[in-house]
Design a protein around this motif. Sequence first.
Motif, short mmCIF file in Angstrom:
data_model
loop_
_atom_site.label_atom_id
_atom_site.label_comp_id
_atom_site.label_asym_id
_atom_site.label_seq_id
_atom_site.Cartn_x
_atom_site.Cartn_y
_atom_site.Cartn_z
N LEU A 67 0.83 -1.20 0.00
CA LEU A 67 0.00 0.00 0.00
C LEU A 67 0.87 1.26 0.00
CD1 LEU A 67 -2.75 -1.14 2.53
CD2 LEU A 67 -3.05 -0.77 0.07
N SER A 68 2.00 1.18 0.70
CA SER A 68 2.83 2.37 0.76
C SER A 68 3.45 2.68 -0.61
CB SER A 68 3.88 2.26 1.86
OG SER A 68 5.13 1.93 1.33
N LEU A 69 3.84 1.62 -1.32
CA LEU A 69 4.38 1.87 -2.66
C LEU A 69 3.29 2.40 -3.60
CD1 LEU A 69 6.83 -1.13 -3.16
CD2 LEU A 69 7.40 1.29 -2.95
N ARG A 70 2.07 1.88 -3.41
CA ARG A 70 0.96 2.39 -4.21
C ARG A 70 0.73 3.86 -3.93
NH1 ARG A 70 -3.58 -0.25 -6.88
NH2 ARG A 70 -4.32 1.80 -6.24
N GLU A 71 0.85 4.17 -2.67
CA GLU A 71 0.66 5.55 -2.25
C GLU A 71 1.70 6.47 -2.92
OE1 GLU A 71 -0.83 7.77 1.53
OE2 GLU A 71 -1.69 6.34 0.14
N VAL A 72 2.95 6.00 -2.91
CA VAL A 72 4.01 6.75 -3.56
C VAL A 72 3.62 7.03 -5.00
CG1 VAL A 72 6.35 6.55 -4.48
CG2 VAL A 72 5.89 5.91 -2.11
N ARG A 73 3.17 5.97 -5.66
CA ARG A 73 2.80 6.10 -7.06
C ARG A 73 1.67 7.11 -7.24
NH1 ARG A 73 2.82 2.99 -11.76
NH2 ARG A 73 0.95 3.29 -13.00
N GLN A 122 15.84 7.42 -3.79
CA GLN A 122 16.43 8.18 -4.88
C GLN A 122 15.41 8.46 -5.97
OE1 GLN A 122 18.73 5.58 -3.81
NE2 GLN A 122 20.77 6.46 -3.99
N ARG A 123 14.56 7.47 -6.19
CA ARG A 123 13.55 7.68 -7.23
C ARG A 123 12.61 8.81 -6.82
NH1 ARG A 123 10.28 2.94 -7.87
NH2 ARG A 123 11.75 1.63 -6.79
N LEU A 124 12.32 8.84 -5.52
CA LEU A 124 11.39 9.86 -5.05
C LEU A 124 12.00 11.24 -5.11
CD1 LEU A 124 9.89 7.80 -2.21
CD2 LEU A 124 8.68 8.68 -4.19
N ALA A 125 13.31 11.29 -4.92
CA ALA A 125 13.99 12.58 -4.93
C ALA A 125 13.80 13.26 -6.28
CB ALA A 125 15.47 12.40 -4.63
N LEU A 126 13.53 12.47 -7.29
CA LEU A 126 13.33 13.03 -8.63
C LEU A 126 12.15 13.97 -8.70
CD1 LEU A 126 13.82 9.91 -10.84
CD2 LEU A 126 15.22 11.96 -10.74
N ASP A 145 5.10 0.10 -7.27
CA ASP A 145 4.79 1.45 -7.72
C ASP A 145 5.12 1.67 -9.19
OD1 ASP A 145 7.50 1.16 -7.15
OD2 ASP A 145 7.76 3.32 -6.86
N LEU A 146 5.59 0.64 -9.86
CA LEU A 146 6.03 0.80 -11.24
C LEU A 146 5.25 -0.10 -12.20
CD1 LEU A 146 9.89 0.67 -10.60
CD2 LEU A 146 8.52 2.71 -10.99
#
Length: 697
Positions: A238-244, A410-414, A446-447
């Motif tokens: 769920l947290s990765l989904r949230e990120v997405r 790192q991906r999120l930092a983008l 998330d991908l």
Amino acid sequence: MSADTNALDAPVTSLKGVGEALRLKLARLRVESVADLLFHLPLRYQDRTRITPIGTLRAGHEAVVEGEVSASEVVKGRRRSLLVRLRDGSGIISLRFFHFSPAQQQQFRSGARVRCFGEARAGATGLEIYHPEYRLLTSDTAPVEDHLTPIYPTTEGLHQARLRALIEQALERHDAAPEALPDWIPSELRQRFALPELHQALHVLHQPPPDADPERLASGRHPATRRLALEELLAHRLSLREVRLRIQQDGAPGLPSGRGLQTRFLTQLPFSLTGAQRRVLDEIGSDLAREVPMLRLVQGDVGSGKTVVAAMAALAAIAGDCQAAMMAPTEILAEQHYHTFKAWFEPLGIEVAWLSGKLKGKARLDTKAAILDGRARMVVGTHALFQGDVHFQRLGLAIIDEQHRFGVHQRLALREKGEAGGLTPHQLVMTATPIPRTLAMSAYADLDVSIIDELPPGRTPVKTVVVPDERRPEVVTRIRHACAEGRQAYWVCTLIEESDALQCQAAEATRDELTEALPELAIGLVHGRMKATEKAGVMDAFKHGELDLLVATTVIEVGVDVPNASLMIIENPERLGLSQLHQLRGRVGRGSTESFCVLLYHGPLSAHSRERLAVMRETTDGFRIAEKDLELRGPGEVLGTRQTGLAQMKIADLERDADLLERIPSLAEALLAGHPEASRPLIRRWLGDEAGRYGQV
Ligand code: ADP
Ligand code: MG
């Protein structure tokens, strides 16, 4: 929030007797709130719920026994000890104390009744228990424990009994207000998966009934543990989904078509794209056309041609008046990509810039200026690219190569990088680590995933041989022959020590030794401790054929592409993971000549190592190798600690709970459809602050 909810969310200092010192110790166990105590699960259990007849005890058993003292004496042996003989109707056992007081000596009078707990072992007098926990009984009916005794993981200065008492307090609070810890898994889902309710599961785990099987509980196969493991896996997904979702709430530049530029690029390439490359490019193309950030992973085995796919995507961004950036995990790889992109893009009139942490002074300022004012349309570099002081004019696409080396952070930092231009860049993540499907689904929830499942034509699979170190001279001869025919070779040194310094030393020694053995060859060396410019110089010389043989540490593991190299020697391959060996071996077999990989091991090999190396000899299929790797090493190792955090779960175990892992995607969808309100609290419960951080960036 009700007062009761606060009762469990409250810090541990709200419990009786918990002050600052204890708070700090608990924090070391990642226990901060009262609820955290409830999720601090036992490592194992002791059974003190029944009295075991002495005659049935075996060495290694932990048990409660009860009997009458038949004799007691201080014996002199190597160490003075108090020896108490205890018997019940079924047998006799000795209790041995190396530390004892005169008062204790008095206690164990003949005829006294004693109940004790400890581990039986084979001793000088038969079965003995050293330093048992014990008490003297005055009546025959003293009760035994009414549940199994939990043994918790603890930390220095925090006694088991103290921790146990704290967790009991937490359970009492929970009993008084069960709704304070809501069960976010709805009952219909619980029933579908035959899972106990949360409150009940926690009780079973902390205070198992006497008939529970302690082995099953401790091994994590009990439904109560599985219930928590499932919840944890769900929270991660769920947290990765949230990120997405958060990333996709932002706008991205719509990049409908870079066709003109892409066609010009393709006509200058010496080959045409494979079907798989074209299919993946179509998938990327339709993502890029939307004004929602693309979040796509391209998986493709070593040598499947991911770089050209990245270049095509970059051209779409550049045609759409945006910049594109490509981040690689090592200097060597970034540098190589830089040269590739320069050779490909400059003829098209596209300026390519290079940035790494090691670029300093004026060169760095100039590059940063070109990135900021938009002259640099394509930027290649290491993670330095996405650090705070680098600003893009308009970043439309960020490409991350060899994703297994980077984490989700790192991906999120983008996301921040795009914000200057008001838009979030599209993200293209590329990896050659082919991980099995269920793991991929969890690690990359998330991908979207595209797979390049075809190698360019004309490749001859690398032949792999496994050779003991005694046959080193033959291997050297082999290098001589290959190089005499105009081919090039790699010699890769590995060391078990983590130490970079030692690994570099070993590589230097090997270089010297080979230079002596092969005086006619030009031999170069690269290792992690060289300056970036030195490394680049050596790689360049190798690429241009000025060097015949390159001695290297595993720094060349990822991405390096020199098609004329057709022989690779890997020293001590038994020390590396299979996927790493596969990556290394992927440096050869890139041209059309037959290539060889020699796994030069140091005997004797364990059966396990032999099996691993045999896998390398038998197949060049990255997926098969990854599956084997997973089987032999377990998911934590395969995914690496820098992965999404999946490898550091509290309760779930990706290997043990593989069957649960498979259910997670559908369970997550069901939960989001029926009970979207459960998602946030579940993420917070299991990922805490970390999840908060994901959400914010
Ligand atoms: P990887 O997927 O491991 O990153 P690369 O992108 O480095 O692979 O490609 C490996 C080699 O194959 C490179 O030399 C590249 O130019 C070449 N290549 C890529 N696509 C094709 C193709 N369709 N036909 C022939 N060679 C190709
Ligand atoms: Mg690559």
